[in-house]
Design a protein around this motif. Structure first.
Motif, mmCIF file in Angstrom:
data_model
loop_
_atom_site.group_PDB
_atom_site.id
_atom_site.type_symbol
_atom_site.label_atom_id
_atom_site.label_comp_id
_atom_site.label_asym_id
_atom_site.label_seq_id
_atom_site.Cartn_x
_atom_site.Cartn_y
_atom_site.Cartn_z
ATOM 1 N N ILE A 16 0.766 -1.603 0.114
ATOM 2 C CA ILE A 16 0.111 -0.094 -0.038
ATOM 3 C C ILE A 16 0.874 1.406 -0.148
ATOM 4 N N GLU A 19 2.512 1.987 -3.638
ATOM 5 C CA GLU A 19 0.831 2.211 -4.567
ATOM 6 C C GLU A 19 1.438 3.585 -3.805
ATOM 7 N N GLN A 29 -8.390 5.270 -2.927
ATOM 8 C CA GLN A 29 -8.164 4.187 -2.392
ATOM 9 C C GLN A 29 -8.786 2.581 -2.685
ATOM 10 N N ILE A 32 -6.743 1.600 -5.204
ATOM 11 C CA ILE A 32 -5.008 0.988 -4.311
ATOM 12 C C ILE A 32 -5.500 -0.734 -3.825
#
Length: 261
Positions: A16, A19, A29, A32
């Motif tokens: 995360i 990313e 979000q 991701i």
């Protein structure tokens, strides 16, 4: 082992953060979540924790940037992962991978062989009589290619050396400004001759020497020296730096000389 390989949560945190670094500052979000394979709610929770740990800075709604501490953490974890991957590749898989060698005598599948470098090529000799050994994975007659695995020990050989001869560019005399006799003598004692640049190729022709390659001369010479061969590279002075760069990248010993008339 790298922390990100120890458990799923650490791995997800790493992915995360990576990313976010790739997409910043406008971070979706949902995108991701799709990339990592978790829910959007989970991404939100991870980002909140990253902000609390000062690895990510929130700049507004859906706008995030990775802090210096976050970059340092990513780099450290990525380095640890790379080291572990190298360990798997070199230390673990290296002992089970299969390579091709030239059989010096008839070899049977499952037979122990001694490994050596000859002319820059891997050779396998029946029996365990040298510092580097393996096991044949195929039958082969003398002179044929044979599969080898189960490598043990280190092949004993001396790395080769490279001599780089500079030829002046055509505006400064080119091939005619070189000594063909001296070049012929240098090439005769080399295991491999390579050239780069028109003037260099012509100089070799005047010396009645055919180069093994006229492209990527530095890389080829570095590969040859790494397999125990001595190489000569003839290069036009304008581009000799490309050759020496490749040799330095390969940690190959070399010297640069000029070919006077």
């Amino acid at each position: 082992m790298a922390d990100v390989l120890e458990n799923k949560r650490a791995a997800t945190r790493f992915r995360i953060l990576a990313e976010i670094a790739e997409r910043q500052p406008a971070v979706s979000q949902g995108e991701i979540a799709d990339a990592v394979g978790v829910t959007s709610q989970a991404v939100s929770e991870y980002i909140r924790a990253l902000v609390e740990d000062e690895l990510v800075e929130k700049e507004g709604r859906s706008r995030y940037t990775v802090t210096k501490e976050g970059v340092d953490w990513l780099l450290q974890e990525a380095t640890d992962v790379r080291r572990y991957a190298d360990h798997v590749t070199d230390d673990i898989l290296g002992s089970v991978q299969e390579e091709a060698a030239i059989a010096t005598d008839d070899v049977s599948e499952g037979e122990a062989v001694t490994l050596s470098l000859r002319g820059g090529l891997l050779h396998a000799t029946p029996g365990e009589e040298g510092p580097a050994t393996g096991v044949a994975t195929t039958d082969a007659e003398a002179g044929a290619d044979v599969g080898v695995t189960g490598f043990e020990g280190i092949i004993d050989f001396d790395p080769g050396e490279v001599t780089v001869f500079q030829v002046p560019p055509v505006r400064s005399g080119g091939a005619s400004a070189t000594d063909p006799g001296a070049l012929a003598d240098a090439c005769e004692s080399a295991d491999l001759v390579a050239a780069t640049g028109v003037e260099a190729v012509v100089a070799l022709r005047r010396a009645d020497c055919d180069p093994a390659t006229t492209f990527a001369a530095g890389e080829v010479a570095a590969e040859a020296a790494g397999r125990g061969l001595d190489a000569v590279v003839v290069a036009t002075a304008d581009i000799v730096g490309r050759v020496t760069d490749a040799l330095r990248d390969g940690n190959i010993a070399y010297e640069v000389s000029e070919l006077g008339p």
